[in-house]
Design an enzyme around this catalytic site. Sequence first.
Site, short mmCIF file in Angstrom:
data_model
loop_
_atom_site.label_atom_id
_atom_site.label_comp_id
_atom_site.label_asym_id
_atom_site.label_seq_id
_atom_site.Cartn_x
_atom_site.Cartn_y
_atom_site.Cartn_z
CG ASP A 146 -1.89 1.12 1.28
OD1 ASP A 146 -2.01 1.83 0.27
OD2 ASP A 146 -2.55 1.30 2.31
CG ASP A 339 -4.07 5.01 -2.62
OD1 ASP A 339 -3.12 4.41 -2.08
OD2 ASP A 339 -5.24 4.93 -2.21
#
Length: 463
Positions: A146, A339
Amino acid sequence: MANSLLFNLLQIYLLFLSFSTCALGLAKFHEVDLRDLTSKNVCSPPKDMERFKSVKPTLKIVDRQGPCSTLHPAEKLSPEQILSIDQSRVDSIHRQISALSRKGKTSGPLSSSLITAQDGGSYGVGNYIVQVGIGTPSKTLTLVFDTGSDVTWTQCKPCQVYCHKQQEPIFDPSQSSTFMNVSCNSTPCNDVSVNSCWGSTCLYGVQYGDGSYTVGYYAEDTLTLTPDIIQKFRFGCGQNNNGSTLGEVAGLLGLGRTSESFVSQTSNKYQRIFEYCLPPISSSTGYLNFGSNSDISNKNRTPIKPGSHYYITMTGLSVAGKTLPISPTVFSDAGMIIDSGTVITRLPPDAYKALKSAFREHMTQYKMVQVPDNFLLDTCYDFTGVDNMTIPSVGVQFVNNVSLDLDHNGIMYTFSNSQLACLAFAGNRNATSLGIYGNVQQRTFNVVYDIPKGEIGFSPDAC
Ligand SMILES: *[C@@H]1O[C@H](CO)[C@@H](O)[C@H](O)[C@H]1NC(C)=O
Ligand SMILES: *[C@@H]1O[C@H](CO)[C@@H](O)[C@H](O)[C@H]1NC(C)=O
Ligand SMILES: *[C@@H]1O[C@H](CO)[C@@H](O)[C@H](O)[C@H]1NC(C)=O
Ligand SMILES: *[C@@H]1O[C@H](CO)[C@@H](O)[C@H](O)[C@H]1NC(C)=O
Ligand SMILES: *[C@@H]1O[C@H](CO)[C@@H](O)[C@H](O)[C@H]1NC(C)=O
Protein backbone atom coordinates in the site's frame (compact mmCIF):
# COMPACT_ATOMS: atom_id res chain seq x y z
CA MET A 1 -32.95 -4.72 -43.14
CA ALA A 2 -32.43 -1.70 -40.95
CA ASN A 3 -30.23 -3.77 -38.72
CA SER A 4 -27.99 -4.98 -41.48
CA LEU A 5 -27.66 -1.45 -42.82
CA LEU A 6 -26.60 -0.33 -39.39
CA PHE A 7 -24.20 -3.22 -39.24
CA ASN A 8 -22.69 -2.26 -42.60
CA LEU A 9 -22.33 1.33 -41.53
CA LEU A 10 -20.65 0.18 -38.35
CA GLN A 11 -18.26 -1.99 -40.34
CA ILE A 12 -17.35 0.92 -42.58
CA TYR A 13 -16.96 3.13 -39.55
CA LEU A 14 -14.68 0.61 -37.86
CA LEU A 15 -12.69 0.15 -41.05
CA PHE A 16 -12.28 3.89 -41.24
CA LEU A 17 -11.22 4.01 -37.62
CA SER A 18 -8.64 1.29 -37.90
CA PHE A 19 -7.34 3.01 -41.02
CA SER A 20 -7.05 6.39 -39.35
CA THR A 21 -5.53 4.74 -36.31
CA CYS A 22 -2.78 3.23 -38.41
CA ALA A 23 -2.18 6.51 -40.18
CA LEU A 24 -1.52 8.26 -36.89
CA GLY A 25 0.24 5.37 -35.23
CA LEU A 26 -2.08 5.81 -32.24
CA ALA A 27 -4.74 3.41 -31.07
CA LYS A 28 -7.87 5.50 -30.83
CA PHE A 29 -10.03 2.49 -30.14
CA HIS A 30 -9.38 -0.83 -28.48
CA GLU A 31 -10.96 -3.95 -29.85
CA VAL A 32 -11.21 -6.26 -26.89
CA ASP A 33 -12.22 -9.88 -26.78
CA LEU A 34 -14.55 -9.89 -23.77
CA ARG A 35 -13.22 -13.25 -22.67
CA ASP A 36 -9.80 -11.62 -22.16
CA LEU A 37 -11.26 -9.19 -19.65
CA THR A 38 -12.54 -11.76 -17.26
CA SER A 39 -10.04 -13.58 -15.12
CA LYS A 40 -9.11 -17.15 -15.76
CA ASN A 41 -9.08 -19.79 -13.06
CA VAL A 42 -5.43 -20.47 -13.72
CA CYS A 43 -2.59 -18.20 -12.66
CA SER A 44 -0.46 -16.76 -15.48
CA PRO A 45 3.23 -16.34 -14.68
CA PRO A 46 4.93 -12.93 -14.96
CA LYS A 47 5.38 -11.60 -18.49
CA ASP A 48 9.03 -10.70 -17.89
CA MET A 49 10.73 -13.49 -15.95
CA GLU A 50 14.14 -11.82 -16.38
CA ARG A 51 13.11 -9.11 -13.98
CA PHE A 52 12.89 -11.67 -11.19
CA LYS A 53 16.54 -12.61 -11.71
CA SER A 54 17.61 -9.06 -10.90
CA VAL A 55 20.10 -8.51 -8.08
CA LYS A 56 17.57 -6.14 -6.54
CA PRO A 57 14.70 -7.66 -4.58
CA THR A 58 11.68 -8.31 -6.76
CA LEU A 59 8.42 -9.46 -5.27
CA LYS A 60 5.49 -10.86 -7.19
CA ILE A 61 2.37 -8.75 -6.94
CA VAL A 62 -0.89 -10.63 -7.28
CA ASP A 63 -4.55 -9.89 -6.71
CA ARG A 64 -5.44 -11.19 -3.26
CA GLN A 65 -8.61 -12.85 -4.57
CA GLY A 66 -7.25 -14.23 -7.85
CA PRO A 67 -5.84 -17.66 -8.70
CA CYS A 68 -2.23 -16.47 -8.19
CA SER A 69 -2.97 -15.62 -4.57
CA THR A 70 -1.75 -17.85 -1.77
CA LEU A 71 -4.83 -16.88 0.21
CA HIS A 72 -7.98 -18.94 -0.03
CA PRO A 73 -10.64 -16.95 1.78
CA ALA A 74 -13.84 -18.82 2.49
CA GLU A 75 -15.82 -16.01 0.93
CA LYS A 76 -14.57 -13.79 -1.83
CA LEU A 77 -15.60 -10.18 -1.96
CA SER A 78 -17.90 -9.43 -4.87
CA PRO A 79 -17.00 -6.56 -7.23
CA GLU A 80 -19.85 -4.62 -5.61
CA GLN A 81 -18.35 -5.14 -2.15
CA ILE A 82 -14.91 -4.14 -3.44
CA LEU A 83 -16.35 -0.89 -4.78
CA SER A 84 -18.13 -0.17 -1.53
CA ILE A 85 -14.94 -0.73 0.49
CA ASP A 86 -13.17 1.45 -2.08
CA GLN A 87 -15.55 4.29 -1.29
CA SER A 88 -14.85 3.98 2.45
CA ARG A 89 -11.15 4.21 1.71
CA VAL A 90 -11.66 7.33 -0.38
CA ASP A 91 -13.95 8.94 2.22
CA SER A 92 -11.34 8.30 4.84
CA ILE A 93 -8.51 9.70 2.70
CA HIS A 94 -10.62 12.81 2.23
CA ARG A 95 -11.34 13.06 5.95
CA GLN A 96 -7.73 12.50 6.91
CA ILE A 97 -6.31 14.98 4.45
CA SER A 98 -8.71 17.68 5.47
CA ALA A 99 -8.30 17.06 9.20
CA LEU A 100 -5.39 18.34 11.22
CA SER A 101 -3.55 15.55 12.93
CA ARG A 102 -4.94 15.11 16.40
CA LYS A 103 -3.40 13.28 19.29
CA GLY A 104 -5.50 12.17 22.24
CA LYS A 105 -5.73 9.86 25.18
CA THR A 106 -6.36 6.16 25.11
CA SER A 107 -8.47 4.19 27.53
CA GLY A 108 -6.05 1.29 27.79
CA PRO A 109 -3.40 -0.74 26.05
CA LEU A 110 -4.29 -2.68 22.90
CA SER A 111 -7.78 -1.24 22.85
CA SER A 112 -9.20 -0.12 19.55
CA SER A 113 -9.96 3.17 21.29
CA LEU A 114 -6.26 3.94 20.86
CA ILE A 115 -7.28 4.71 17.31
CA THR A 116 -10.67 6.29 17.73
CA ALA A 117 -9.13 8.64 20.25
CA GLN A 118 -6.36 9.68 17.91
CA ASP A 119 -7.76 9.52 14.41
CA GLY A 120 -6.55 6.72 12.22
CA GLY A 121 -3.37 7.10 10.24
CA SER A 122 -4.46 4.99 7.31
CA TYR A 123 -7.43 3.93 5.39
CA GLY A 124 -8.29 0.65 3.88
CA VAL A 125 -6.64 -2.46 2.83
CA GLY A 126 -6.01 -2.61 -0.87
CA ASN A 127 -6.32 -5.58 -3.12
CA TYR A 128 -2.76 -6.45 -4.14
CA ILE A 129 -0.51 -8.68 -2.08
CA VAL A 130 3.20 -9.55 -1.86
CA GLN A 131 5.19 -11.99 0.27
CA VAL A 132 8.06 -11.07 2.56
CA GLY A 133 10.02 -12.85 5.29
CA ILE A 134 10.09 -11.64 8.90
CA GLY A 135 12.24 -12.84 11.81
CA THR A 136 15.19 -15.16 12.37
CA PRO A 137 14.68 -17.78 11.10
CA SER A 138 12.62 -15.99 8.48
CA LYS A 139 8.89 -16.72 8.25
CA THR A 140 7.03 -16.01 5.02
CA LEU A 141 4.05 -13.69 5.39
CA THR A 142 1.54 -12.41 2.85
CA LEU A 143 1.04 -8.66 3.13
CA VAL A 144 -1.07 -6.16 1.28
CA PHE A 145 1.16 -3.56 -0.32
CA ASP A 146 0.00 0.00 0.00
CA THR A 147 1.54 3.28 -1.14
CA GLY A 148 -1.20 5.10 0.80
CA SER A 149 -0.03 4.12 4.26
CA ASP A 150 3.17 4.07 6.24
CA VAL A 151 3.27 1.58 9.09
CA THR A 152 4.04 -2.00 8.13
CA TRP A 153 2.37 -4.51 10.46
CA THR A 154 1.59 -8.16 10.89
CA GLN A 155 -0.57 -10.10 13.31
CA CYS A 156 1.53 -11.33 16.21
CA LYS A 157 1.30 -14.04 18.83
CA PRO A 158 0.07 -14.29 21.51
CA CYS A 159 -2.76 -12.27 19.88
CA GLN A 160 -3.51 -10.87 23.31
CA VAL A 161 -6.90 -9.52 22.27
CA TYR A 162 -7.75 -10.95 18.85
CA CYS A 163 -6.23 -12.13 15.57
CA HIS A 164 -8.29 -12.87 12.50
CA LYS A 165 -7.79 -16.09 10.58
CA GLN A 166 -4.82 -15.94 8.22
CA GLN A 167 -3.30 -18.32 5.70
CA GLU A 168 0.21 -18.67 7.15
CA PRO A 169 0.97 -19.38 10.81
CA ILE A 170 0.72 -16.16 12.81
CA PHE A 171 4.13 -14.59 13.44
CA ASP A 172 5.49 -15.62 16.82
CA PRO A 173 8.07 -13.15 18.21
CA SER A 174 9.24 -15.69 20.79
CA GLN A 175 10.47 -17.89 17.92
CA SER A 176 12.61 -15.13 16.44
CA SER A 177 16.07 -14.51 17.86
CA THR A 178 16.21 -10.97 16.45
CA PHE A 179 12.83 -9.62 17.61
CA MET A 180 12.83 -6.54 19.87
CA ASN A 181 10.21 -4.11 21.10
CA VAL A 182 10.67 -0.46 20.20
CA SER A 183 11.03 1.65 23.31
CA CYS A 184 8.53 4.28 24.08
CA ASN A 185 10.99 7.13 24.48
CA SER A 186 12.29 6.89 20.95
CA THR A 187 11.96 8.95 17.81
CA PRO A 188 10.47 6.08 15.79
CA CYS A 189 7.75 5.61 18.40
CA ASN A 190 6.96 9.30 18.23
CA ASP A 191 6.87 9.19 14.43
CA VAL A 192 4.19 6.50 14.24
CA SER A 193 1.08 8.51 13.49
CA VAL A 194 -1.00 6.74 16.12
CA ASN A 195 1.09 5.82 19.13
CA SER A 196 0.96 5.41 22.84
CA CYS A 197 3.04 3.84 25.62
CA TRP A 198 2.44 0.77 27.72
CA GLY A 199 5.12 0.90 30.34
CA SER A 200 8.24 1.36 28.30
CA THR A 201 6.81 -0.40 25.22
CA CYS A 202 5.68 1.62 22.24
CA LEU A 203 2.15 0.90 21.04
CA TYR A 204 0.90 1.58 17.51
CA GLY A 205 -2.52 1.59 15.93
CA VAL A 206 -3.89 1.76 12.42
CA GLN A 207 -7.51 2.08 11.47
CA TYR A 208 -8.96 1.59 8.02
CA GLY A 209 -11.80 3.39 6.34
CA ASP A 210 -14.33 0.62 6.89
CA GLY A 211 -13.60 0.36 10.61
CA SER A 212 -11.05 -2.47 10.44
CA TYR A 213 -8.11 -1.87 12.72
CA THR A 214 -4.86 -3.24 14.10
CA VAL A 215 -3.34 -2.33 17.48
CA GLY A 216 -0.24 -3.77 19.12
CA TYR A 217 3.42 -3.36 20.03
CA TYR A 218 5.72 -1.41 17.79
CA ALA A 219 8.65 -3.75 17.22
CA GLU A 220 11.71 -4.40 15.13
CA ASP A 221 13.05 -7.53 13.50
CA THR A 222 14.87 -8.76 10.42
CA LEU A 223 12.98 -8.40 7.16
CA THR A 224 13.93 -10.65 4.27
CA LEU A 225 13.33 -9.55 0.70
CA THR A 226 15.30 -12.13 -1.20
CA PRO A 227 18.21 -11.62 -1.85
CA ASP A 228 18.40 -8.80 0.72
CA ILE A 229 18.20 -8.86 4.47
CA ILE A 230 17.13 -5.71 6.29
CA GLN A 231 18.06 -5.66 9.94
CA LYS A 232 16.09 -3.87 12.64
CA PHE A 233 13.12 -3.15 10.44
CA ARG A 234 10.33 -1.51 12.47
CA PHE A 235 6.77 -2.78 12.14
CA GLY A 236 3.61 -3.24 14.13
CA CYS A 237 3.26 -6.53 16.00
CA GLY A 238 -0.54 -6.68 16.02
CA GLN A 239 -2.25 -7.97 19.17
CA ASN A 240 -5.75 -6.77 18.35
CA ASN A 241 -6.67 -7.03 14.67
CA ASN A 242 -10.17 -7.15 13.38
CA GLY A 243 -12.22 -6.12 10.42
CA SER A 244 -13.90 -7.29 7.28
CA THR A 245 -11.35 -6.04 4.74
CA LEU A 246 -8.35 -7.68 6.34
CA GLY A 247 -9.39 -10.98 4.76
CA GLU A 248 -6.77 -13.63 5.30
CA VAL A 249 -3.74 -11.37 4.89
CA ALA A 250 -1.11 -11.40 7.62
CA GLY A 251 -0.73 -7.63 7.51
CA LEU A 252 0.43 -4.74 5.37
CA LEU A 253 3.61 -3.37 3.78
CA GLY A 254 3.50 0.42 4.04
CA LEU A 255 5.12 2.18 1.08
CA GLY A 256 4.04 5.68 2.04
CA ARG A 257 6.22 8.72 2.34
CA THR A 258 6.64 9.48 6.04
CA SER A 259 9.61 8.48 8.19
CA GLU A 260 8.36 5.11 9.44
CA SER A 261 7.36 3.74 6.03
CA PHE A 262 9.29 0.91 4.43
CA VAL A 263 10.58 3.36 1.84
CA SER A 264 12.05 5.70 4.48
CA GLN A 265 13.43 2.95 6.69
CA THR A 266 15.33 1.39 3.79
CA SER A 267 16.54 4.63 2.24
CA ASN A 268 20.22 3.72 2.67
CA LYS A 269 19.73 0.50 0.77
CA TYR A 270 17.24 1.47 -1.91
CA GLN A 271 17.62 5.27 -2.05
CA ARG A 272 13.83 5.69 -1.84
CA ILE A 273 13.37 4.27 -5.30
CA PHE A 274 10.86 1.55 -6.09
CA GLU A 275 8.77 0.51 -9.02
CA TYR A 276 5.85 -1.81 -9.57
CA CYS A 277 3.51 -3.13 -12.19
CA LEU A 278 -0.04 -4.05 -11.29
CA PRO A 279 -1.29 -7.00 -13.32
CA PRO A 280 -3.96 -6.42 -16.00
CA ILE A 281 -6.40 -9.01 -14.64
CA SER A 282 -6.62 -10.91 -11.39
CA SER A 283 -5.19 -14.09 -12.89
CA SER A 284 -1.96 -12.44 -14.02
CA THR A 285 1.20 -11.55 -12.10
CA GLY A 286 2.88 -8.19 -11.55
CA TYR A 287 6.02 -7.15 -9.68
CA LEU A 288 7.39 -4.84 -7.03
CA ASN A 289 11.10 -3.90 -7.29
CA PHE A 290 13.22 -1.97 -4.83
CA GLY A 291 16.22 0.18 -5.65
CA SER A 292 17.33 1.74 -8.85
CA ASN A 293 16.98 -0.45 -11.88
CA SER A 294 18.95 0.18 -15.05
CA ASP A 295 15.88 -0.07 -17.26
CA ILE A 296 14.04 2.76 -15.53
CA SER A 297 13.22 5.00 -18.42
CA ASN A 298 13.57 8.71 -18.04
CA LYS A 299 10.63 9.43 -20.24
CA ASN A 300 7.15 10.10 -18.94
CA ARG A 301 8.09 11.43 -15.53
CA THR A 302 5.92 13.85 -13.62
CA PRO A 303 6.96 15.77 -10.49
CA ILE A 304 5.69 14.70 -7.05
CA LYS A 305 4.68 17.59 -4.86
CA PRO A 306 5.85 17.67 -1.24
CA GLY A 307 3.52 16.37 1.44
CA SER A 308 2.54 13.27 3.33
CA HIS A 309 1.28 11.47 0.22
CA TYR A 310 2.39 11.01 -3.38
CA TYR A 311 0.85 14.13 -4.89
CA ILE A 312 0.89 14.41 -8.68
CA THR A 313 -0.91 16.87 -10.92
CA MET A 314 -3.24 15.79 -13.69
CA THR A 315 -3.57 18.30 -16.50
CA GLY A 316 -5.95 16.71 -18.98
CA LEU A 317 -7.91 13.76 -20.28
CA SER A 318 -8.61 12.53 -23.76
CA VAL A 319 -11.07 10.09 -25.31
CA ALA A 320 -10.43 8.45 -28.68
CA GLY A 321 -7.44 10.71 -29.18
CA LYS A 322 -9.38 13.91 -28.64
CA THR A 323 -8.48 16.16 -25.72
CA LEU A 324 -11.50 16.99 -23.56
CA PRO A 325 -12.38 20.61 -22.89
CA ILE A 326 -11.51 20.71 -19.19
CA SER A 327 -9.92 23.77 -17.66
CA PRO A 328 -6.58 22.90 -15.98
CA THR A 329 -7.78 24.73 -12.86
CA VAL A 330 -10.38 21.97 -12.41
CA PHE A 331 -7.48 19.62 -11.68
CA SER A 332 -5.24 22.05 -9.81
CA ASP A 333 -8.04 23.24 -7.49
CA ALA A 334 -8.64 19.68 -6.30
CA GLY A 335 -5.13 18.23 -6.34
CA MET A 336 -4.47 14.52 -6.71
CA ILE A 337 -2.56 11.65 -5.16
CA ILE A 338 -1.53 8.38 -6.76
CA ASP A 339 -2.53 5.43 -4.59
CA SER A 340 -2.00 1.69 -5.01
CA GLY A 341 -4.86 0.85 -2.66
CA THR A 342 -7.72 2.83 -4.20
CA VAL A 343 -9.33 0.83 -7.00
CA ILE A 344 -11.23 3.38 -9.11
CA THR A 345 -9.72 6.77 -10.06
CA ARG A 346 -11.61 9.70 -8.53
CA LEU A 347 -11.75 12.84 -10.64
CA PRO A 348 -13.02 16.33 -9.93
CA PRO A 349 -16.75 16.37 -10.82
CA ASP A 350 -16.33 18.54 -13.96
CA ALA A 351 -13.52 16.38 -15.31
CA TYR A 352 -15.54 13.22 -14.78
CA LYS A 353 -18.60 14.75 -16.45
CA ALA A 354 -16.59 15.57 -19.56
CA LEU A 355 -14.99 12.13 -19.60
CA LYS A 356 -18.19 10.15 -19.29
CA SER A 357 -20.06 12.15 -21.88
CA ALA A 358 -17.29 11.75 -24.48
CA PHE A 359 -16.95 8.08 -23.62
CA ARG A 360 -20.70 7.48 -23.95
CA GLU A 361 -20.74 9.13 -27.38
CA HIS A 362 -18.41 6.41 -28.64
CA MET A 363 -20.37 3.59 -27.03
CA THR A 364 -23.82 4.17 -28.50
CA GLN A 365 -23.76 0.80 -30.28
CA TYR A 366 -23.94 -0.95 -26.89
CA LYS A 367 -26.80 -1.30 -24.45
CA MET A 368 -26.36 1.03 -21.51
CA VAL A 369 -27.46 -0.32 -18.14
CA GLN A 370 -29.32 1.71 -15.56
CA VAL A 371 -27.43 1.42 -12.28
CA PRO A 372 -28.77 2.11 -8.76
CA ASP A 373 -28.45 5.74 -7.67
CA ASN A 374 -25.72 5.21 -5.12
CA PHE A 375 -23.60 2.94 -7.26
CA LEU A 376 -20.06 4.25 -7.65
CA LEU A 377 -19.90 3.68 -11.41
CA ASP A 378 -22.56 5.17 -13.65
CA THR A 379 -21.50 4.36 -17.21
CA CYS A 380 -22.21 0.66 -17.53
CA TYR A 381 -23.00 -1.58 -20.48
CA ASP A 382 -24.53 -4.97 -21.02
CA PHE A 383 -22.33 -6.92 -23.42
CA THR A 384 -24.48 -10.03 -23.58
CA GLY A 385 -24.01 -11.64 -27.00
CA VAL A 386 -21.02 -9.42 -27.81
CA ASP A 387 -17.75 -11.23 -28.56
CA ASN A 388 -15.46 -8.30 -29.09
CA MET A 389 -16.21 -4.86 -27.81
CA THR A 390 -14.72 -1.73 -29.30
CA ILE A 391 -14.03 0.95 -26.74
CA PRO A 392 -12.47 4.36 -27.24
CA SER A 393 -8.95 4.84 -25.95
CA VAL A 394 -8.59 6.97 -22.83
CA GLY A 395 -5.55 9.19 -22.37
CA VAL A 396 -4.41 10.81 -19.15
CA GLN A 397 -2.03 13.76 -18.97
CA PHE A 398 0.13 14.91 -16.07
CA VAL A 399 2.44 17.88 -15.54
CA ASN A 400 5.66 17.73 -17.56
CA ASN A 401 3.99 16.60 -20.77
CA VAL A 402 3.39 13.10 -19.44
CA SER A 403 0.73 11.46 -21.54
CA LEU A 404 -0.51 7.94 -20.83
CA ASP A 405 -2.59 5.83 -23.16
CA LEU A 406 -4.41 3.52 -20.74
CA ASP A 407 -4.48 -0.20 -21.23
CA HIS A 408 -8.00 -1.45 -22.03
CA ASN A 409 -7.97 -3.13 -18.61
CA GLY A 410 -7.47 0.33 -17.16
CA ILE A 411 -10.62 1.69 -18.82
CA MET A 412 -13.37 -0.81 -18.04
CA TYR A 413 -14.22 -2.50 -14.74
CA THR A 414 -15.83 -5.87 -15.35
CA PHE A 415 -18.15 -7.85 -13.17
CA SER A 416 -16.99 -11.45 -13.17
CA ASN A 417 -20.13 -13.51 -13.57
CA SER A 418 -22.00 -11.27 -15.94
CA GLN A 419 -21.53 -9.48 -19.21
CA LEU A 420 -21.59 -6.17 -17.41
CA ALA A 421 -18.69 -3.71 -17.67
CA CYS A 422 -18.48 -0.09 -16.55
CA LEU A 423 -16.23 2.86 -17.23
CA ALA A 424 -13.73 2.55 -14.36
CA PHE A 425 -13.70 6.19 -13.26
CA ALA A 426 -15.80 8.11 -10.78
CA GLY A 427 -16.36 11.73 -9.93
CA ASN A 428 -15.85 13.23 -6.50
CA ARG A 429 -18.96 14.92 -5.12
CA ASN A 430 -17.08 18.07 -4.23
CA ALA A 431 -14.93 20.08 -6.66
CA THR A 432 -12.37 20.72 -3.94
CA SER A 433 -12.06 17.08 -2.86
CA LEU A 434 -8.72 15.47 -3.57
CA GLY A 435 -8.52 13.43 -6.77
CA ILE A 436 -7.05 9.93 -6.52
CA TYR A 437 -5.28 8.08 -9.32
CA GLY A 438 -6.34 4.53 -8.56
CA ASN A 439 -4.98 1.08 -9.24
CA VAL A 440 -7.22 0.06 -12.15
CA GLN A 441 -5.76 2.88 -14.25
CA GLN A 442 -2.22 1.92 -13.23
CA ARG A 443 -2.58 -1.65 -14.51
CA THR A 444 0.19 -2.84 -16.87
CA PHE A 445 2.27 0.34 -16.42
CA ASN A 446 5.67 0.24 -14.83
CA VAL A 447 5.21 2.94 -12.20
CA VAL A 448 8.51 4.17 -10.78
CA TYR A 449 8.68 6.23 -7.60
CA ASP A 450 11.94 8.15 -7.63
CA ILE A 451 11.78 10.19 -4.43
CA PRO A 452 15.30 11.69 -4.61
CA LYS A 453 14.47 13.19 -7.99
CA GLY A 454 10.95 14.02 -6.86
CA GLU A 455 9.38 12.20 -9.78
CA ILE A 456 6.96 9.44 -10.64
CA GLY A 457 7.42 7.81 -14.03
CA PHE A 458 5.23 5.58 -16.16
CA SER A 459 6.05 3.16 -18.97
CA PRO A 460 3.41 1.03 -20.68
CA ASP A 461 3.09 -2.74 -21.27
CA ALA A 462 5.33 -3.76 -18.39
CA CYS A 463 3.34 -6.76 -17.14
C1 LIG B 1 -11.83 -10.42 -31.60
O1 LIG B 1 -10.58 -9.79 -31.43
C2 LIG B 1 -9.48 -10.65 -31.53
C3 LIG B 1 -8.24 -9.83 -31.24
O2 LIG B 1 -8.40 -9.12 -30.05
C4 LIG B 1 -9.44 -11.29 -32.92
O3 LIG B 1 -8.37 -12.21 -32.97
C5 LIG B 1 -10.76 -12.00 -33.18
O4 LIG B 1 -10.77 -12.46 -34.50
C6 LIG B 1 -11.91 -11.05 -32.97
N1 LIG B 1 -13.17 -11.77 -33.09
C7 LIG B 1 -14.20 -11.32 -33.79
C8 LIG B 1 -15.43 -12.17 -33.78
O5 LIG B 1 -14.16 -10.26 -34.42
C1 LIG C 1 7.41 -6.63 24.18
O1 LIG C 1 6.52 -5.92 25.01
C2 LIG C 1 5.42 -6.66 25.51
C3 LIG C 1 4.55 -5.73 26.34
O2 LIG C 1 5.29 -5.02 27.27
C4 LIG C 1 5.93 -7.85 26.33
O3 LIG C 1 4.82 -8.62 26.71
C5 LIG C 1 6.88 -8.66 25.48
O4 LIG C 1 7.44 -9.71 26.25
C6 LIG C 1 8.00 -7.80 24.94
N1 LIG C 1 8.83 -8.60 24.07
C7 LIG C 1 10.16 -8.55 24.11
C8 LIG C 1 10.90 -9.45 23.17
O5 LIG C 1 10.76 -7.81 24.86
C1 LIG D 1 -14.66 -7.81 15.25
O1 LIG D 1 -15.41 -6.72 14.71
C2 LIG D 1 -16.78 -6.98 14.55
C3 LIG D 1 -17.43 -5.76 13.94
O2 LIG D 1 -16.64 -5.26 12.91
C4 LIG D 1 -17.40 -7.29 15.90
O3 LIG D 1 -18.76 -7.63 15.74
C5 LIG D 1 -16.66 -8.44 16.56
O4 LIG D 1 -17.16 -8.63 17.85
C6 LIG D 1 -15.19 -8.13 16.62
N1 LIG D 1 -14.49 -9.30 17.17
C7 LIG D 1 -13.61 -9.19 18.15
C8 LIG D 1 -13.04 -10.48 18.65
O5 LIG D 1 -13.27 -8.13 18.63
C1 LIG E 1 4.82 17.40 -25.49
O1 LIG E 1 4.68 16.19 -26.22
C2 LIG E 1 4.23 16.34 -27.53
C3 LIG E 1 4.05 14.97 -28.18
O2 LIG E 1 4.00 13.96 -27.23
C4 LIG E 1 5.24 17.18 -28.32
O3 LIG E 1 4.75 17.40 -29.61
C5 LIG E 1 5.44 18.52 -27.61
O4 LIG E 1 6.46 19.24 -28.25
C6 LIG E 1 5.84 18.29 -26.16
N1 LIG E 1 5.91 19.58 -25.45
C7 LIG E 1 6.89 19.88 -24.63
C8 LIG E 1 6.80 21.23 -23.98
O5 LIG E 1 7.81 19.12 -24.38
C1 LIG F 1 -16.77 21.11 -0.43
O1 LIG F 1 -15.64 21.05 0.43
C2 LIG F 1 -15.35 22.29 1.06
C3 LIG F 1 -14.04 22.15 1.81
O2 LIG F 1 -13.93 20.90 2.41
C4 LIG F 1 -16.52 22.67 1.95
O3 LIG F 1 -16.27 23.92 2.56
C5 LIG F 1 -17.79 22.76 1.11
O4 LIG F 1 -18.89 22.98 1.94
C6 LIG F 1 -18.01 21.47 0.34
N1 LIG F 1 -19.13 21.65 -0.59
C7 LIG F 1 -20.10 20.78 -0.69
C8 LIG F 1 -21.15 21.10 -1.70
O5 LIG F 1 -20.17 19.77 -0.01
